[in-house]
Design a protein around this motif. Structure first.
Motif, PDB file in Angstrom:
ATOM      1  N   ILE A 217      33.250 -49.293  73.587  1.00 10.22           N
ATOM      2  CA  ILE A 217      33.434 -48.559  74.848  1.00 10.22           C
ATOM      3  C   ILE A 217      33.781 -47.125  74.499  1.00 10.22           C
ATOM      4  O   ILE A 217      34.781 -46.855  73.834  1.00 10.22           O
ATOM      5  CB  ILE A 217      34.550 -49.167  75.707  1.00 10.22           C
ATOM      6  N   ILE A 218      32.945 -46.220  74.944  1.00  5.96           N
ATOM      7  CA  ILE A 218      33.153 -44.792  74.707  1.00  5.96           C
ATOM      8  C   ILE A 218      33.458 -44.142  76.043  1.00  5.96           C
ATOM      9  O   ILE A 218      32.735 -44.344  77.019  1.00  5.96           O
ATOM     10  CB  ILE A 218      31.909 -44.152  74.064  1.00  5.96           C
ATOM     11  N   ASN A 219      34.514 -43.363  76.077  1.00  4.22           N
ATOM     12  CA  ASN A 219      34.989 -42.789  77.328  1.00  4.22           C
ATOM     13  C   ASN A 219      34.762 -41.293  77.413  1.00  4.22           C
ATOM     14  O   ASN A 219      34.682 -40.594  76.408  1.00  4.22           O
ATOM     15  CB  ASN A 219      36.486 -43.077  77.488  1.00  4.22           C
ATOM     16  N   CYS A 220      34.687 -40.834  78.639  1.00  2.90           N
ATOM     17  CA  CYS A 220      34.481 -39.403  78.888  1.00  2.90           C
ATOM     18  C   CYS A 220      35.161 -39.048  80.208  1.00  2.90           C
ATOM     19  O   CYS A 220      34.978 -39.753  81.209  1.00  2.90           O
ATOM     20  CB  CYS A 220      32.989 -39.112  78.955  1.00  2.90           C
ATOM     21  N   ALA A 221      35.932 -37.978  80.196  1.00  6.83           N
ATOM     22  CA  ALA A 221      36.552 -37.486  81.420  1.00  6.83           C
ATOM     23  C   ALA A 221      35.822 -36.231  81.858  1.00  6.83           C
ATOM     24  O   ALA A 221      35.468 -35.402  81.026  1.00  6.83           O
ATOM     25  CB  ALA A 221      38.022 -37.184  81.186  1.00  6.83           C
ATOM     26  N   TYR A 222      35.580 -36.102  83.128  1.00  2.00           N
ATOM     27  CA  TYR A 222      34.959 -34.883  83.636  1.00  2.00           C
ATOM     28  C   TYR A 222      35.846 -34.280  84.704  1.00  2.00           C
ATOM     29  O   TYR A 222      36.687 -34.974  85.282  1.00  2.00           O
ATOM     30  CB  TYR A 222      33.545 -35.149  84.159  1.00  2.00           C
TER      31      TYR A 222
ATOM     32  N   LEU B 136      33.932 -41.497  83.090  1.00  2.00           N
ATOM     33  CA  LEU B 136      32.627 -42.070  82.754  1.00  2.00           C
ATOM     34  C   LEU B 136      32.788 -42.862  81.462  1.00  2.00           C
ATOM     35  O   LEU B 136      33.491 -42.413  80.545  1.00  2.00           O
ATOM     36  CB  LEU B 136      31.637 -40.923  82.553  1.00  2.00           C
ATOM     37  N   SER B 137      32.160 -44.010  81.382  1.00  2.00           N
ATOM     38  CA  SER B 137      32.228 -44.750  80.124  1.00  2.00           C
ATOM     39  C   SER B 137      30.861 -45.313  79.764  1.00  2.00           C
ATOM     40  O   SER B 137      30.019 -45.558  80.639  1.00  2.00           O
ATOM     41  CB  SER B 137      33.257 -45.876  80.192  1.00  2.00           C
ATOM     42  N   LEU B 138      30.666 -45.472  78.471  1.00  2.00           N
ATOM     43  CA  LEU B 138      29.449 -46.078  77.941  1.00  2.00           C
ATOM     44  C   LEU B 138      29.853 -47.329  77.177  1.00  2.00           C
ATOM     45  O   LEU B 138      30.672 -47.253  76.260  1.00  2.00           O
ATOM     46  CB  LEU B 138      28.730 -45.105  77.008  1.00  2.00           C
ATOM     47  N   GLN B 139      29.316 -48.433  77.569  1.00  2.00           N
ATOM     48  CA  GLN B 139      29.600 -49.689  76.892  1.00  2.00           C
ATOM     49  C   GLN B 139      28.362 -50.106  76.110  1.00  2.00           C
ATOM     50  O   GLN B 139      27.261 -50.121  76.656  1.00  2.00           O
ATOM     51  CB  GLN B 139      29.997 -50.765  77.894  1.00  2.00           C
TER      52      GLN B 139
END
Lengths: 115, 113
Positions: free
Chosen positions: B20-25, B73-76
């Motif tokens: 799981i890779i996370n991203c805040a915008y 936002l996350s990428l699994q």
């Protein structure tokens, strides 16, 4: 071509020399972007061309940097009087049209090393 | 100005595990989000996108989740493989700003065999 082509793939230059980096976008793509990526870092926006509109130069870090796009196709990024801090990978991307829905297609970049 | 995901952290996972890779915008007006994968020596490549009217979108082994309430936002990635080792960037955009995407700082994913 099938993808975004950048040349050269690697460039080593002496401090103070000028360099030209070339980007050949996907045929028909109206938008073209240049980004800079320092080692282990994210993407730093440099300049954006859209069709025949005036380019968005807001990301160029100094007046030593300039870019042009001839005939709405090939673009050249020029760095004058290179400095060691200019060492980075310079990425070019193109997109089909206006609107973020098109996303970007990136080239493999030019790795610039200033010694 | 607005910013997306200022960090370049490293995530290390075991082969076969989920990642799981996370991203805040920070731009609440953004209505389109993309994840890119950048392998060593290559330019970023499109993985998956999502519009702001969606909370989840699935691709092949990848799922993107969007939480507009907390601007996250996350990428699994399911069953992570060695070939998934790369730097992953999130990007945001809004049609009101023409065709400009704002990129996050990236996350390096390392897959241990």
């Amino acid at each position: 071509g099938a993808g975004v082509s950048q040349s050269p793939s690697n460039k080593v230059t002496e401090k103070g020399k000028d360099v030209e980096l070339r980007c050949d976008p996907i045929s028909g793509h109206t938008a073209l972007y240049w980004y800079r990526q320092s080692l282990g870092q994210g993407l730093e926006f440099l300049i954006y061309f859209q069709g025949n509109s005036a380019p968005d130069k807001s990301g160029l870090p100094s007046d030593r940097f300039s870019a042009e796009r001839t005939g709405g196709s090939v673009s050249t990024l020029t760095i004058q009087r290179t400095q060691q801090e200019d060492s980075a990978v310079y990425l070019c991307a193109s997109s089909l049209g206006v609107g973020v829905k098109y996303g970007y297609t990136f080239g493999s970049g030019t790795r610039l090393t200033v010694v | 100005g607005e910013s997306v995901g200022l960090h370049l952290p490293t995530l290390s996972v075991q082969e076969g595990d989920n990642s799981i890779i996370n991203c805040a915008y920070s731009n609440s007006a953004s209505d389109y989000f993309i994840w890119y994968k950048q392998e060593s020596g290559k330019g970023p490549q499109f993985i998956i996108d999502i519009r702001s009217n969606m909370d989840k979108r699935q691709g092949q082994r990848v799922t993107v989740l969007l939480n507009k309430t907390v601007k996250h936002l996350s990428l699994q990635i399911a069953a992570t493989q060695p070939g998934d080792s790369a730097v992953y960037f999130c990007a945001e955009g809004t049609n009101n700003a023409g065709n400009m995407l704002t990129f996050g700082g990236g996350t390096r994913l390392m897959v241990k065999p």
